[in-house]
Design a protein around this motif. Structure first.
Motif, PDB file in Angstrom:
ATOM      1  N   GLY A   1       0.857  -1.175   0.000  1.00  8.56           N
ATOM      2  CA  GLY A   1       0.000   0.000   0.000  1.00  8.56           C
ATOM      3  C   GLY A   1       0.892   1.223   0.000  1.00  8.56           C
ATOM      4  N   LEU A   2       0.371   2.340   0.465  1.00  9.03           N
ATOM      5  CA  LEU A   2       1.162   3.565   0.543  1.00  9.03           C
ATOM      6  C   LEU A   2       1.871   3.588   1.892  1.00  9.03           C
ATOM      7  N   TYR A   3       3.199   3.655   1.842  1.00  5.65           N
ATOM      8  CA  TYR A   3       3.993   3.657   3.064  1.00  5.65           C
ATOM      9  C   TYR A   3       4.011   5.042   3.694  1.00  5.65           C
ATOM     10  N   ALA A   4       3.976   5.077   5.026  1.00  7.21           N
ATOM     11  CA  ALA A   4       3.940   6.340   5.766  1.00  7.21           C
ATOM     12  C   ALA A   4       5.237   7.129   5.606  1.00  7.21           C
ATOM     13  N   ASP A   5       6.368   6.457   5.551  1.00  6.96           N
ATOM     14  CA  ASP A   5       7.653   7.162   5.503  1.00  6.96           C
ATOM     15  C   ASP A   5       8.675   6.334   4.730  1.00  6.96           C
ATOM     16  N   TRP A   6       8.361   6.031   3.477  1.00  2.00           N
ATOM     17  CA  TRP A   6       9.250   5.217   2.653  1.00  2.00           C
ATOM     18  C   TRP A   6      10.502   6.019   2.319  1.00  2.00           C
ATOM     19  N   PRO A   7      11.678   5.475   2.319  1.00  4.82           N
ATOM     20  CA  PRO A   7      12.082   4.090   2.587  1.00  4.82           C
ATOM     21  C   PRO A   7      12.466   3.824   4.040  1.00  4.82           C
ATOM     22  N   ASP A   8      12.215   4.793   4.927  1.00  4.42           N
ATOM     23  CA  ASP A   8      12.635   4.652   6.321  1.00  4.42           C
ATOM     24  C   ASP A   8      11.703   3.783   7.156  1.00  4.42           C
ATOM     25  N   SER A   9      10.522   3.493   6.646  1.00  6.82           N
ATOM     26  CA  SER A   9       9.554   2.696   7.399  1.00  6.82           C
ATOM     27  C   SER A   9       8.725   1.867   6.430  1.00  6.82           C
ATOM     28  N   ASP A  10       8.296   0.701   6.878  1.00  2.00           N
ATOM     29  CA  ASP A  10       7.403  -0.112   6.046  1.00  2.00           C
ATOM     30  C   ASP A  10       5.980  -0.098   6.601  1.00  2.00           C
ATOM     31  N   GLU A  11       5.653   0.923   7.405  1.00  2.00           N
ATOM     32  CA  GLU A  11       4.304   1.083   7.940  1.00  2.00           C
ATOM     33  C   GLU A  11       3.390   1.576   6.820  1.00  2.00           C
ATOM     34  N   VAL A  12       2.288   0.854   6.605  1.00  2.00           N
ATOM     35  CA  VAL A  12       1.341   1.201   5.553  1.00  2.00           C
ATOM     36  C   VAL A  12       0.252   2.100   6.122  1.00  2.00           C
ATOM     37  N   ILE A  13      -0.054   3.162   5.412  1.00  2.00           N
ATOM     38  CA  ILE A  13      -1.154   4.050   5.787  1.00  2.00           C
ATOM     39  C   ILE A  13      -2.443   3.341   5.410  1.00  2.00           C
ATOM     40  N   SER A  14      -3.327   3.116   6.361  1.00  5.96           N
ATOM     41  CA  SER A  14      -4.537   2.359   6.052  1.00  5.96           C
ATOM     42  C   SER A  14      -5.620   3.213   5.400  1.00  5.96           C
ATOM     43  N   GLU A  15      -5.709   4.499   5.760  1.00 10.50           N
ATOM     44  CA  GLU A  15      -6.751   5.346   5.166  1.00 10.50           C
ATOM     45  C   GLU A  15      -6.285   6.790   5.094  1.00 10.50           C
ATOM     46  N   LEU A  16      -6.649   7.441   3.990  1.00  8.96           N
ATOM     47  CA  LEU A  16      -6.328   8.851   3.752  1.00  8.96           C
ATOM     48  C   LEU A  16      -7.527   9.539   3.113  1.00  8.96           C
ATOM     49  N   THR A  17      -7.717  10.820   3.412  1.00  5.96           N
ATOM     50  CA  THR A  17      -8.689  11.604   2.654  1.00  5.96           C
ATOM     51  C   THR A  17      -7.998  12.138   1.401  1.00  5.96           C
ATOM     52  N   ALA A  18      -8.780  12.641   0.481  1.00  7.24           N
ATOM     53  CA  ALA A  18      -8.230  13.196  -0.759  1.00  7.24           C
ATOM     54  C   ALA A  18      -7.234  14.319  -0.468  1.00  7.24           C
ATOM     55  N   THR A  19      -7.568  15.209   0.440  1.00  6.42           N
ATOM     56  CA  THR A  19      -6.669  16.320   0.763  1.00  6.42           C
ATOM     57  C   THR A  19      -5.382  15.824   1.411  1.00  6.42           C
ATOM     58  N   GLU A  20      -5.481  14.844   2.296  1.00  7.43           N
ATOM     59  CA  GLU A  20      -4.283  14.281   2.915  1.00  7.43           C
ATOM     60  C   GLU A  20      -3.372  13.658   1.865  1.00  7.43           C
ATOM     61  N   LEU A  21      -3.970  12.946   0.906  1.00  9.73           N
ATOM     62  CA  LEU A  21      -3.184  12.341  -0.167  1.00  9.73           C
ATOM     63  C   LEU A  21      -2.545  13.407  -1.039  1.00  9.73           C
ATOM     64  N   GLU A  22      -3.297  14.433  -1.371  1.00  9.89           N
ATOM     65  CA  GLU A  22      -2.767  15.502  -2.223  1.00  9.89           C
ATOM     66  C   GLU A  22      -1.525  16.130  -1.606  1.00  9.89           C
ATOM     67  N   LYS A  23      -1.511  16.297  -0.287  1.00  7.60           N
ATOM     68  CA  LYS A  23      -0.350  16.873   0.399  1.00  7.60           C
ATOM     69  C   LYS A  23       0.863  15.945   0.334  1.00  7.60           C
ATOM     70  N   LEU A  24       0.633  14.632   0.264  1.00 10.03           N
ATOM     71  CA  LEU A  24       1.730  13.666   0.221  1.00 10.03           C
ATOM     72  C   LEU A  24       2.305  13.467  -1.186  1.00 10.03           C
ATOM     73  N   LEU A  25       1.543  13.783  -2.229  1.00  7.59           N
ATOM     74  CA  LEU A  25       1.961  13.482  -3.606  1.00  7.59           C
ATOM     75  C   LEU A  25       3.381  13.927  -3.950  1.00  7.59           C
ATOM     76  N   PRO A  26       3.816  15.141  -3.588  1.00  7.61           N
ATOM     77  CA  PRO A  26       5.177  15.558  -3.967  1.00  7.61           C
ATOM     78  C   PRO A  26       6.280  14.706  -3.338  1.00  7.61           C
TER      79      PRO A  26
END
Length: 153
Positions: free
Chosen positions: A65-90
């Motif tokens: 899935g989408l990792y919270a802090d790749w490559p430093d962590s393999d924790e998967v983010i279980s749920e995000l809103t559209a705005t939260e995802l948009e902030k992570l895209l870059p």
């Protein structure tokens, strides 16, 4: 590289209405020069899901899935809103960008959820849908703003 400017989902909808399971190739004809182009499959699937008014877009990939802090962590983010995802895209690794941009497009255009799942896991779609924990990352539309009285505005 071009952008998808429209989707005519009529043929796919007709197949679905007839009880068939369509297999869709991610190619498209240009509106400018009438050439046929190969389109990123994640981008095409998201545009088609939105055009069909799909309940869910499922994106199968080779990560959990989408990792919270790749490559430093393999924790998967279980749920995000559209705005939260948009902030992570870059910050995302290049391979995840078209998948997550597609998910963002889908949920901002009428699809209730978009889910990124590890296609290497047997029954991953069933595990995501029928377990409380899920197995991937789910993107949902932004939640409506609340009034001071607790009701959605």
């Amino acid at each position: 590289m071009g952008d998808i400017v429209g989707v005519d989902a009529g043929a796919v909808q007709a197949l679905l209405d007839d009880g068939r399971i369509p297999v869709v190739s991610s190619i498209a004809r240009s509106t400018d020069d009438d050439h046929v182009y190969n389109i990123n499959a994640d981008t095409a699937a998201a545009a088609l899901a939105a055009a069909l008014g799909a309940e869910t877009l499922m994106v199968l990939t080779d990560v959990e899935g989408l990792y919270a802090d790749w490559p430093d962590s393999d924790e998967v983010i279980s749920e995000l809103t559209a705005t939260e995802l948009e902030k992570l895209l870059p910050e995302l690794a290049s391979g995840m960008v078209p998948k997550m941009e597609g998910c963002l497009h889908a949920v901002r255009n009428g699809v209730r959820t978009a889910r990124v799942l590890d296609g290497r896991v047997q029954h991953s779609i069933l595990l995501e849908i029928f377990t409380d924990e899920g197995v991937g990352t789910m993107i949902v539309p932004d939640r409506p703003a609340r009034t001071p009285w607790g009701a959605a505005s």
